[in-house]
Design an enzyme around this catalytic site. Structure first.
Site, short mmCIF file in Angstrom:
data_model
loop_
_atom_site.label_atom_id
_atom_site.label_comp_id
_atom_site.label_asym_id
_atom_site.label_seq_id
_atom_site.Cartn_x
_atom_site.Cartn_y
_atom_site.Cartn_z
N TYR A 192 0.84 -1.20 0.00
CA TYR A 192 0.00 0.00 0.00
C TYR A 192 0.88 1.26 0.00
O TYR A 192 0.66 2.18 -0.78
CB TYR A 192 -0.94 0.00 1.20
CG TYR A 192 -1.92 1.14 1.21
CD1 TYR A 192 -3.12 1.04 0.52
CD2 TYR A 192 -1.65 2.32 1.87
CE1 TYR A 192 -4.03 2.10 0.50
CE2 TYR A 192 -2.54 3.38 1.86
CZ TYR A 192 -3.73 3.26 1.17
OH TYR A 192 -4.61 4.31 1.16
N HIS A 228 1.41 4.13 -3.06
CA HIS A 228 1.14 5.54 -2.84
C HIS A 228 2.40 6.39 -2.99
O HIS A 228 2.31 7.56 -3.37
CB HIS A 228 0.46 5.77 -1.50
CG HIS A 228 -1.02 5.55 -1.56
ND1 HIS A 228 -1.58 4.30 -1.55
CD2 HIS A 228 -2.04 6.43 -1.70
CE1 HIS A 228 -2.89 4.42 -1.67
NE2 HIS A 228 -3.20 5.70 -1.76
N TYR A 234 -4.15 16.39 1.70
CA TYR A 234 -4.70 15.03 1.69
C TYR A 234 -3.68 14.10 2.36
O TYR A 234 -2.55 13.99 1.92
CB TYR A 234 -4.96 14.61 0.25
CG TYR A 234 -5.74 13.32 0.05
CD1 TYR A 234 -6.07 12.47 1.10
CD2 TYR A 234 -6.13 12.96 -1.22
CE1 TYR A 234 -6.78 11.32 0.88
CE2 TYR A 234 -6.85 11.80 -1.46
CZ TYR A 234 -7.16 10.97 -0.39
OH TYR A 234 -7.86 9.82 -0.62
N TRP A 249 -7.28 3.72 -10.97
CA TRP A 249 -6.63 3.65 -9.66
C TRP A 249 -7.36 2.65 -8.77
O TRP A 249 -6.74 1.84 -8.09
CB TRP A 249 -6.56 5.03 -9.01
CG TRP A 249 -5.88 5.01 -7.67
CD1 TRP A 249 -6.46 5.04 -6.44
CD2 TRP A 249 -4.46 4.94 -7.43
NE1 TRP A 249 -5.52 5.00 -5.46
CE2 TRP A 249 -4.28 4.94 -6.04
CE3 TRP A 249 -3.36 4.88 -8.26
CZ2 TRP A 249 -3.02 4.87 -5.46
CZ3 TRP A 249 -2.09 4.82 -7.68
CH2 TRP A 249 -1.94 4.82 -6.29
N TRP A 250 -8.68 2.71 -8.77
CA TRP A 250 -9.46 1.76 -7.96
C TRP A 250 -9.14 0.33 -8.36
O TRP A 250 -8.95 -0.53 -7.51
CB TRP A 250 -10.94 2.02 -8.13
CG TRP A 250 -11.48 3.24 -7.46
CD1 TRP A 250 -10.85 4.06 -6.56
CD2 TRP A 250 -12.79 3.77 -7.62
NE1 TRP A 250 -11.67 5.06 -6.17
CE2 TRP A 250 -12.89 4.91 -6.79
CE3 TRP A 250 -13.88 3.40 -8.39
CZ2 TRP A 250 -14.04 5.67 -6.71
CZ3 TRP A 250 -15.04 4.17 -8.31
CH2 TRP A 250 -15.11 5.28 -7.47
#
Length: 104
Positions: free
Chosen positions: A18, A22, A41, A76-77
């Site tokens: 993860y 990112h 963010y 992206w999902w």
């Protein structure tokens, strides 16, 4: 500016992946977020529960949680679907959190 927070669920064993994904976030996704007014963010990880806590400010009515129709977001999902709890459309299961206190 509106502050928005939400939580998502990371699948066990994918913590390093993860972070890796990112750290290499696509430039077109970063630009889309900026162009639509998303800033400040951050995503935090709770090791005990594998919950991800997202926080962002938005200067419009649209946040990152409202961009599901955009092709970059859909890609992206799909890219992240194998390491997160998702809905049938590959969007991450995302639970909005209500702000109950803020100190500026």
């Amino acid at each position: 500016m509106k502050r928005e927070a939400f939580k998502m669920i990371l699948k066990s064993g994918f913590e390093v992946e993860y972070v890796k994904r990112h750290n290499a976030i696509w430039p077109e996704l970063k630009q889309l977020l900026k162009d639509t007014g998303v800033s400040d963010y951050s995503i935090f990880w709770d090791k005990e529960t594998n919950l991800l806590f997202g926080y962002q400010t938005v200067d419009r009515e649209v946040s990152s949680q409202d961009m599901g129709d955009h092709p970059v977001v859909q890609r992206w999902w799909e890219f992240m679907a194998d390491i997160m709890e998702t809905n049938p459309d590959h969007s991450p299961v995302s639970i909005p959190l209500k702000e109950v206190f803020h100190l500026n």
